[in-house]
Design an enzyme around this catalytic site. Sequence first.
Site, PDB file in Angstrom:
ATOM      1  N   SER A   1      45.694  24.596  39.749  1.00 16.75           N
ATOM      2  CA  SER A   1      46.814  23.919  39.087  1.00 16.75           C
ATOM      3  C   SER A   1      47.743  23.219  40.079  1.00 16.75           C
ATOM      4  O   SER A   1      48.110  22.054  39.889  1.00 16.75           O
ATOM      5  CB  SER A   1      47.620  24.935  38.277  1.00 16.75           C
TER       6      SER A   1
ATOM      7  N   GLU B   1      37.347  21.846  47.259  1.00 17.09           N
ATOM      8  CA  GLU B   1      37.281  23.027  46.393  1.00 17.09           C
ATOM      9  C   GLU B   1      35.924  23.670  46.597  1.00 17.09           C
ATOM     10  O   GLU B   1      34.892  23.004  46.513  1.00 17.09           O
ATOM     11  CB  GLU B   1      37.484  22.584  44.928  1.00 17.09           C
TER      12      GLU B   1
ATOM     13  N   THR C   1      41.914  29.012  39.077  1.00 16.19           N
ATOM     14  CA  THR C   1      41.920  30.257  38.297  1.00 16.19           C
ATOM     15  C   THR C   1      42.322  30.016  36.850  1.00 16.19           C
ATOM     16  O   THR C   1      41.664  30.485  35.923  1.00 16.19           O
ATOM     17  CB  THR C   1      42.882  31.276  38.943  1.00 16.19           C
ATOM     18  N   CYS C   2      43.411  29.293  36.637  1.00 16.46           N
ATOM     19  CA  CYS C   2      43.949  29.160  35.276  1.00 16.46           C
ATOM     20  C   CYS C   2      42.909  28.587  34.312  1.00 16.46           C
ATOM     21  O   CYS C   2      42.682  29.121  33.235  1.00 16.46           O
ATOM     22  CB  CYS C   2      45.193  28.272  35.293  1.00 16.46           C
TER      23      CYS C   2
ATOM     24  N   CYS D   1      44.034  31.931  32.612  1.00 17.57           N
ATOM     25  CA  CYS D   1      44.839  31.688  31.398  1.00 17.57           C
ATOM     26  C   CYS D   1      44.052  31.092  30.234  1.00 17.57           C
ATOM     27  O   CYS D   1      44.156  31.581  29.105  1.00 17.57           O
ATOM     28  CB  CYS D   1      45.988  30.728  31.696  1.00 17.57           C
TER      29      CYS D   1
ATOM     30  N   LYS E   1      41.032  33.232  28.909  1.00 16.51           N
ATOM     31  CA  LYS E   1      41.657  34.473  28.408  1.00 16.51           C
ATOM     32  C   LYS E   1      42.303  34.239  27.048  1.00 16.51           C
ATOM     33  O   LYS E   1      42.108  34.990  26.103  1.00 16.51           O
ATOM     34  CB  LYS E   1      42.667  34.976  29.447  1.00 16.51           C
TER      35      LYS E   1
ATOM     36  N   ALA F   1      36.785  24.514  53.011  1.00 14.13           N
ATOM     37  CA  ALA F   1      37.397  23.914  54.202  1.00 14.13           C
ATOM     38  C   ALA F   1      38.283  24.957  54.877  1.00 14.13           C
ATOM     39  O   ALA F   1      38.852  25.827  54.209  1.00 14.13           O
ATOM     40  CB  ALA F   1      38.232  22.710  53.800  1.00 14.13           C
TER      41      ALA F   1
ATOM     42  N   TYR G   1      49.650  42.515  33.715  1.00 20.36           N
ATOM     43  CA  TYR G   1      49.280  41.462  32.764  1.00 20.36           C
ATOM     44  C   TYR G   1      47.820  41.568  32.329  1.00 20.36           C
ATOM     45  O   TYR G   1      47.497  41.651  31.147  1.00 20.36           O
ATOM     46  CB  TYR G   1      49.436  40.089  33.430  1.00 20.36           C
TER      47      TYR G   1
ATOM     48  N   GLU H   1      46.318  42.644  28.671  1.00 22.02           N
ATOM     49  CA  GLU H   1      45.700  41.587  27.866  1.00 22.02           C
ATOM     50  C   GLU H   1      44.248  41.950  27.537  1.00 22.02           C
ATOM     51  O   GLU H   1      43.812  41.848  26.391  1.00 22.02           O
ATOM     52  CB  GLU H   1      45.800  40.253  28.600  1.00 22.02           C
TER      53      GLU H   1
ATOM     54  N   ARG I   1      48.111  53.695  38.324  1.00 25.06           N
ATOM     55  CA  ARG I   1      48.498  54.605  39.416  1.00 25.06           C
ATOM     56  C   ARG I   1      49.925  55.118  39.227  1.00 25.06           C
ATOM     57  O   ARG I   1      50.272  56.182  39.700  1.00 25.06           O
ATOM     58  CB  ARG I   1      48.394  53.897  40.758  1.00 25.06           C
TER      59      ARG I   1
ATOM     60  N   GLY J   1      46.245  43.687  40.449  1.00 29.11           N
ATOM     61  CA  GLY J   1      47.020  42.703  41.199  1.00 29.11           C
ATOM     62  C   GLY J   1      46.130  41.683  41.894  1.00 29.11           C
ATOM     63  O   GLY J   1      44.898  41.834  41.948  1.00 29.11           O
TER      64      GLY J   1
ATOM     65  N   THR K   1      51.002  29.742  36.509  1.00 29.11           N
ATOM     66  CA  THR K   1      50.500  28.371  36.553  1.00 29.11           C
ATOM     67  C   THR K   1      51.600  27.304  36.488  1.00 29.11           C
ATOM     68  O   THR K   1      51.621  26.389  37.315  1.00 29.11           O
ATOM     69  CB  THR K   1      49.492  28.156  35.405  1.00 29.11           C
TER      70      THR K   1
ATOM     71  N   HIS L   1      64.790  30.193   7.282  1.00 30.87           N
ATOM     72  CA  HIS L   1      64.342  31.330   6.484  1.00 30.87           C
ATOM     73  C   HIS L   1      63.147  30.958   5.618  1.00 30.87           C
ATOM     74  O   HIS L   1      63.131  29.857   5.057  1.00 30.87           O
ATOM     75  CB  HIS L   1      65.500  31.784   5.589  1.00 30.87           C
TER      76      HIS L   1
ATOM     77  N   GLU M   1      64.173  33.671  12.981  1.00 32.08           N
ATOM     78  CA  GLU M   1      65.560  33.653  12.485  1.00 32.08           C
ATOM     79  C   GLU M   1      66.337  34.883  12.949  1.00 32.08           C
ATOM     80  O   GLU M   1      67.569  34.868  13.018  1.00 32.08           O
ATOM     81  CB  GLU M   1      65.611  33.528  10.959  1.00 32.08           C
TER      82      GLU M   1
HETATM   83  P1  NDP Z   1      50.061  42.765  37.982  1.00 37.91           P
HETATM   84  O1  NDP Z   1      50.819  42.562  39.214  1.00 37.91           O
HETATM   85  O2  NDP Z   1      50.587  42.280  36.693  1.00 37.91           O
HETATM   86  O3  NDP Z   1      49.781  44.309  37.804  1.00 37.91           O
HETATM   87  C1  NDP Z   1      49.107  45.037  38.766  1.00 37.91           C
HETATM   88  C2  NDP Z   1      48.931  46.474  38.282  1.00 37.91           C
HETATM   89  O4  NDP Z   1      48.042  47.151  39.137  1.00 37.91           O
HETATM   90  C3  NDP Z   1      50.228  47.243  38.267  1.00 37.91           C
HETATM   91  O5  NDP Z   1      50.215  48.054  37.132  1.00 37.91           O
HETATM   92  C4  NDP Z   1      50.162  48.046  39.550  1.00 37.91           C
HETATM   93  O6  NDP Z   1      50.742  49.321  39.432  1.00 37.91           O
HETATM   94  C5  NDP Z   1      48.668  48.263  39.730  1.00 37.91           C
HETATM   95  N1  NDP Z   1      48.250  48.244  41.127  1.00 37.91           N
HETATM   96  C6  NDP Z   1      48.631  47.388  42.085  1.00 37.91           C
HETATM   97  N2  NDP Z   1      48.000  47.669  43.244  1.00 37.91           N
HETATM   98  C7  NDP Z   1      47.194  48.712  43.004  1.00 37.91           C
HETATM   99  C8  NDP Z   1      46.299  49.468  43.793  1.00 37.91           C
HETATM  100  N3  NDP Z   1      46.094  49.182  45.072  1.00 37.91           N
HETATM  101  N4  NDP Z   1      45.638  50.482  43.209  1.00 37.91           N
HETATM  102  C9  NDP Z   1      45.838  50.768  41.915  1.00 37.91           C
HETATM  103  N5  NDP Z   1      46.671  50.100  41.129  1.00 37.91           N
HETATM  104  C10 NDP Z   1      47.344  49.084  41.659  1.00 37.91           C
HETATM  105  O7  NDP Z   1      48.606  42.180  38.307  1.00 37.91           O
HETATM  106  P2  NDP Z   1      47.424  41.598  37.420  1.00 37.91           P
HETATM  107  O8  NDP Z   1      46.204  41.850  38.236  1.00 37.91           O
HETATM  108  O9  NDP Z   1      47.458  42.121  36.030  1.00 37.91           O
HETATM  109  O10 NDP Z   1      47.732  40.056  37.381  1.00 37.91           O
HETATM  110  C11 NDP Z   1      47.918  39.330  38.595  1.00 37.91           C
HETATM  111  C12 NDP Z   1      48.944  38.252  38.424  1.00 37.91           C
HETATM  112  O11 NDP Z   1      48.400  37.199  37.661  1.00 37.91           O
HETATM  113  C13 NDP Z   1      50.191  38.698  37.675  1.00 37.91           C
HETATM  114  O12 NDP Z   1      51.164  39.192  38.550  1.00 37.91           O
HETATM  115  C14 NDP Z   1      50.638  37.444  36.974  1.00 37.91           C
HETATM  116  O13 NDP Z   1      51.557  36.788  37.776  1.00 37.91           O
HETATM  117  C15 NDP Z   1      49.369  36.632  36.820  1.00 37.91           C
HETATM  118  N6  NDP Z   1      48.920  36.675  35.420  1.00 37.91           N
HETATM  119  C16 NDP Z   1      49.724  36.152  34.465  1.00 37.91           C
HETATM  120  C17 NDP Z   1      49.354  36.176  33.147  1.00 37.91           C
HETATM  121  C18 NDP Z   1      50.264  35.606  32.116  1.00 37.91           C
HETATM  122  O14 NDP Z   1      51.166  34.849  32.479  1.00 37.91           O
HETATM  123  N7  NDP Z   1      50.111  35.953  30.838  1.00 37.91           N
HETATM  124  C19 NDP Z   1      48.083  36.749  32.720  1.00 37.91           C
HETATM  125  C20 NDP Z   1      47.325  37.294  33.794  1.00 37.91           C
HETATM  126  C21 NDP Z   1      47.733  37.257  35.096  1.00 37.91           C
HETATM  127  P3  NDP Z   1      52.320  49.606  39.373  1.00 37.91           P
HETATM  128  O15 NDP Z   1      52.584  50.084  37.983  1.00 37.91           O
HETATM  129  O16 NDP Z   1      52.533  50.656  40.397  1.00 37.91           O
HETATM  130  O17 NDP Z   1      53.031  48.343  39.681  1.00 37.91           O
END
Ligand code: NDP
Length: 448
Positions: free
Chosen positions: A15, A35, A42-43, A48, A51, A115, A178, A182, A199, A263, A312, A437, A442
Amino acid sequence: MPAYDYDLFVIGAGSGGVRASRVAAAHGAKVAICEEYRVGGTCVIRGCVPKKLLVYGAHFAEDLQDAKRFGWDVPDCRFDWPTLRDNVLADVDRLNRAYTDTLNNNKVEIILERATVEGPNAVKLASGKTVTAGKILIATGAWPIIPDVPGAELGITSNEVFHLDALPKRIVIAGGGYIANEFAGIFHEFRSHVTLVNRSDTILRGYDESVRDRLLQISMMKGIEFKFNAPFEKVEKQQDGTLKIFLKGCDPIEADAVLFATGRRPHTEGLGLENAGVEIDANGAIVVDADNKSSCDSIYAVGDVTNRVQLTPVAIREGQAFADTIFGGKPTRVDYGCIPSAVFSHPPIAGVGMTEGQARNKLGSIKVYQSDFRPMKNVLAGRNERALYKMICNAETDVVVGLHMIGPDAPEILQAAAIAVKAGLTKQAWDDTVALHPSMAEELVLLR
Ligand code: NDP
């Protein structure tokens, strides 16, 4: 002879990279973009867009069930995963072509290979050729983090989930963010048994507590299982091909698939950034200033690779600001205030501005308004699922500083409401607006 082969060389056609390159080219720059996988990033390719299409597909499970209460004679329905998967992937192909066409139409040269940075103004292509550019933009995004546990290679990530041959009967999802929430909703609607394992002791850290509690309650009521404070220890493949997942403090879980949604890390490994003295932080993110410039004067970075806000629309704005500033003679900076976001869970969550906790810490004196209601469609459908809208105001100024929602169409409603929050309108201004309404939205002008 020009000093460099290109005015701008962009690494990564997601993006941010696509927007920056096409706008820079429109400003008259000679631009190439490379690329290593597919134009769209990704998006479009594995995030996105596909998904959201799966979310739509999944939601029919509830719609078909609810339709009976609205008088429809719904026969026993069967869901066919390969049909949805292939239709979604075909749409991804369409978008990939559309993005490619846009770049071509703007005379951006597309180089489909990897690259790496060779120096402040030089990039080495996988084929061995070195090209030079006045400016280099890194827009390589982020990559799923897989916990370092034995057997982790038996799991999949959001990169592979769109290509499954068959739906798993039982899936364990690692993470509580996220992607985890989802896909927990998606797989559950497709009748997989879902166990979400995190965790920590919470889901969706960063979202308002009441709203994420409501998602947890509804998800549990639907039959999604949750395990908290349960870090992964190992994954083993059993003789029958199924998986056994060992968690700290819990009995092992048997499943057909494991999805890691723990993450995403900025994608900087092996990029050769050290060859140009580009500073990266402890998470691997490129450190940039407010104009997206790295510690090397000719190298810039936008999007997830900078780990500012991994969304994105933010990457797109950063790409646009970069191109306008550097090639358009129009200095522009991204305003990171009040960025709306959503989780496309079942039901979805959306939020903008401060959570109740953040507002209390920052402002001290706040007022919280809440509407906890059962949408009329759910009432007739006999669906015991309540929506929750929460508005946070500065008690002194009456300005709305945060809005957090869970319920049907929450992201669609919040996008419009976010304009008012961003504009800094007072609660009185919301109240002065006549309700539309009957609608769920509302509730936002009827909060008392
Ligand atoms: P998130 O950052 O949302 O969540 C990561 C989760 O994994 C948290 O619950 C975290 O735990 C846990 N975690 C992190 N590191 C570890 C580890 N080493 N071992 C075990 N658990 C771990 O990441 P996502 O992967 O879901 O998504 C990545 C990013 O992509 C998001 O931050 C978001 O910005 C983007 N995204 C956005 C969407 C949207 O806009 N609808 C949809 C999908 C992705 P803890 O509870 O401790 O934090």
